[in-house]
Design a protein around this motif. Structure first.
Motif, PDB file in Angstrom:
ATOM      1  N   ARG A   9      40.696  34.846  43.389  1.00  0.00           N
ATOM      2  CA  ARG A   9      40.400  33.485  43.677  1.00  0.00           C
ATOM      3  C   ARG A   9      39.089  32.744  43.426  1.00  0.00           C
ATOM      4  O   ARG A   9      38.688  31.608  43.560  1.00  0.00           O
ATOM      5  CB  ARG A   9      40.789  32.706  45.145  1.00  0.00           C
ATOM      6  N   GLY A  10      38.198  33.985  42.974  1.00  0.00           N
ATOM      7  CA  GLY A  10      36.741  33.445  42.716  1.00  0.00           C
ATOM      8  C   GLY A  10      35.929  33.254  43.857  1.00  0.00           C
ATOM      9  O   GLY A  10      34.694  32.775  43.830  1.00  0.00           O
ATOM     10  N   GLY A  11      36.231  33.829  45.047  1.00  0.00           N
ATOM     11  CA  GLY A  11      35.517  34.083  46.034  1.00  0.00           C
ATOM     12  C   GLY A  11      34.313  34.884  45.786  1.00  0.00           C
ATOM     13  O   GLY A  11      34.540  36.151  45.273  1.00  0.00           O
ATOM     14  N   LYS A  12      33.214  34.752  46.309  1.00  0.00           N
ATOM     15  CA  LYS A  12      31.884  35.615  46.079  1.00  0.00           C
ATOM     16  C   LYS A  12      30.946  35.978  47.322  1.00  0.00           C
ATOM     17  O   LYS A  12      31.554  35.617  48.246  1.00  0.00           O
ATOM     18  CB  LYS A  12      31.017  35.108  45.043  1.00  0.00           C
ATOM     19  N   GLY A  13      30.086  36.759  47.208  1.00  0.00           N
ATOM     20  CA  GLY A  13      29.277  37.129  48.284  1.00  0.00           C
ATOM     21  C   GLY A  13      29.728  38.563  48.703  1.00  0.00           C
ATOM     22  O   GLY A  13      30.523  39.107  48.467  1.00  0.00           O
ATOM     23  N   PRO A  14      28.997  39.122  49.599  1.00  0.00           N
ATOM     24  CA  PRO A  14      29.128  40.359  50.314  1.00  0.00           C
ATOM     25  C   PRO A  14      30.103  40.147  51.416  1.00  0.00           C
ATOM     26  O   PRO A  14      30.715  39.438  51.794  1.00  0.00           O
ATOM     27  CB  PRO A  14      27.975  40.769  51.103  1.00  0.00           C
ATOM     28  N   VAL A  15      30.835  41.445  51.544  1.00  0.00           N
ATOM     29  CA  VAL A  15      31.958  41.477  52.424  1.00  0.00           C
ATOM     30  C   VAL A  15      31.255  41.981  53.931  1.00  0.00           C
ATOM     31  O   VAL A  15      31.016  42.863  54.441  1.00  0.00           O
ATOM     32  CB  VAL A  15      32.786  42.787  52.426  1.00  0.00           C
ATOM     33  N   GLY A  16      30.555  40.671  54.395  1.00  0.00           N
ATOM     34  CA  GLY A  16      30.032  40.742  55.734  1.00  0.00           C
ATOM     35  C   GLY A  16      28.490  41.074  55.547  1.00  0.00           C
ATOM     36  O   GLY A  16      28.184  41.384  54.477  1.00  0.00           O
ATOM     37  N   HIS A  17      27.789  40.985  56.469  1.00  0.00           N
ATOM     38  CA  HIS A  17      26.281  41.390  56.562  1.00  0.00           C
ATOM     39  C   HIS A  17      26.283  42.364  57.566  1.00  0.00           C
ATOM     40  O   HIS A  17      26.634  42.227  58.763  1.00  0.00           O
ATOM     41  CB  HIS A  17      25.446  40.058  56.705  1.00  0.00           C
ATOM     42  N   PHE A  18      25.004  43.174  57.344  1.00  0.00           N
ATOM     43  CA  PHE A  18      24.937  44.471  58.205  1.00  0.00           C
ATOM     44  C   PHE A  18      23.710  44.469  58.642  1.00  0.00           C
ATOM     45  O   PHE A  18      23.003  45.339  58.657  1.00  0.00           O
ATOM     46  CB  PHE A  18      25.516  45.673  57.735  1.00  0.00           C
TER      47      PHE A  18
END
Length: 294
Positions: free
Chosen positions: A96-105
């Protein structure tokens, strides 16, 4: 070029230049939210049917298993549902075009004091909500078993996979579009609904609000995973002790002691909820900014 045109160009050069706004992301919509929830719930159903089929083919009766064997069965069933759910929701987000990391650590920004406060808040809000929860039908969830495999599923796999899904993917996606507070609320609702039965949904929703706040405040999934694990340790110990369905008023032994405990829990909950909401409102000024990776 006439003097009039030169004057017009000079005036235009003196005007402040407005940077073009970045286009608002189209993901996630309301439909995307329900699609991700449907994927997660669907995988629970598929995994449950698959495990039932395996039991039928192999002649395994879960009720006949000893507690340690039921723990192995539960651990396999849980990972078989939640791991594919995370991967499929992530694939859907990418489609669907979602971007960015899978959460932040991030490791910077969170501390043991915050985790201790959030843990006490969790325990207090559980006491405060107990009269409401007591009105809901008791869950008919299967016995999770006992032993190492149950502990690994409850204390390790569940915090990791559920935080990745609910806080990392869902909250992060919602935050990029609608801001901190709506993302915090609806990702907690997502987390609650995943638990299926009314009592578990209500309890998980409340716990999810605190887990979501810790993630937003720290920018670290490590923090919410550790807090989630701490909560599940308490739940597991209560289950082993046979106290899962025991109310605080029953544990207190006397009504006077229960009133003292309840009022104390109510004060902790009220002050903590106010502090939490104040922080969330403060973060609202940067509502659409993701936490910085440390």
């Amino acid at each position: 070029m006439t003097d009039k045109n030169r004057a017009a160009e000079s005036s235009a050069d003196m005007l402040p230049q407005v940077a073009p706004q970045a286009p608002r992301p189209s993901f996630p919509t309301v439909g995307d939210f329900f699609a991700m929830l449907g994927i997660a719930l669907g995988m629970q159903l598929v995994a449950g049917l698959a495990m039932a089929l395996v039991g039928l083919v192999c002649g395994i009766s879960v009720d006949a298993l000893d507690p340690a064997q039921r723990g192995v069965w539960f651990a396999i069933a849980y990972v078989a549902s939640m791991l594919p759910a995370c991967l499929l929701v992530l694939a859907y987000r990418r489609f669907r075009g979602g971007k960015g990391p899978v959460g932040h650590f991030a490791l910077k920004g969170w501390n043991p004091v915050l985790l201790l406060w959030a843990f006490v808040f969790m325990m207090a809000v559980g006491v405060v909500c107990e009269p409401l929860f007591a009105l809901l039908p008791r869950p008919v969830s299967p016995d999770l078993g006992r032993g190492v495999w149950t502990v690994l599923a409850v204390v390790v796999a569940a915090p990791v996979l559920e935080e990745l899904l609910c806080r990392g993917i869902v909250l992060g996606s919602l935050r990029s579009r609608c801001g901190v507070a709506p993302a915090w609320f609806f990702s907690s609702l997502f987390f609650g609904v995943l638990h299926g039965e009314p009592l578990l949904v209500a309890n998980a929703f409340v716990i999810g609000l605190i887990l979501g706040y810790v993630y937003v405040a720290t920018g670290s999934l490590w923090a919410s995973m550790i807090l989630h694990a701490m909560n599940n340790v308490v739940a597991y110990l209560l289950m082993v002790a046979g106290l899962s369905d025991t109310l605080m008023i029953e544990l207190a032994g006397s009504r006077t002691l229960y009133v003292i405990i309840y009022i104390s829990a109510l004060l902790v909950t009220a002050v903590s909820a106010w502090m939490m909401w104040r922080t969330l409102r403060g973060l609202g000024s940067g509502a659409k900014k993701e936490p910085e990776v440390q």
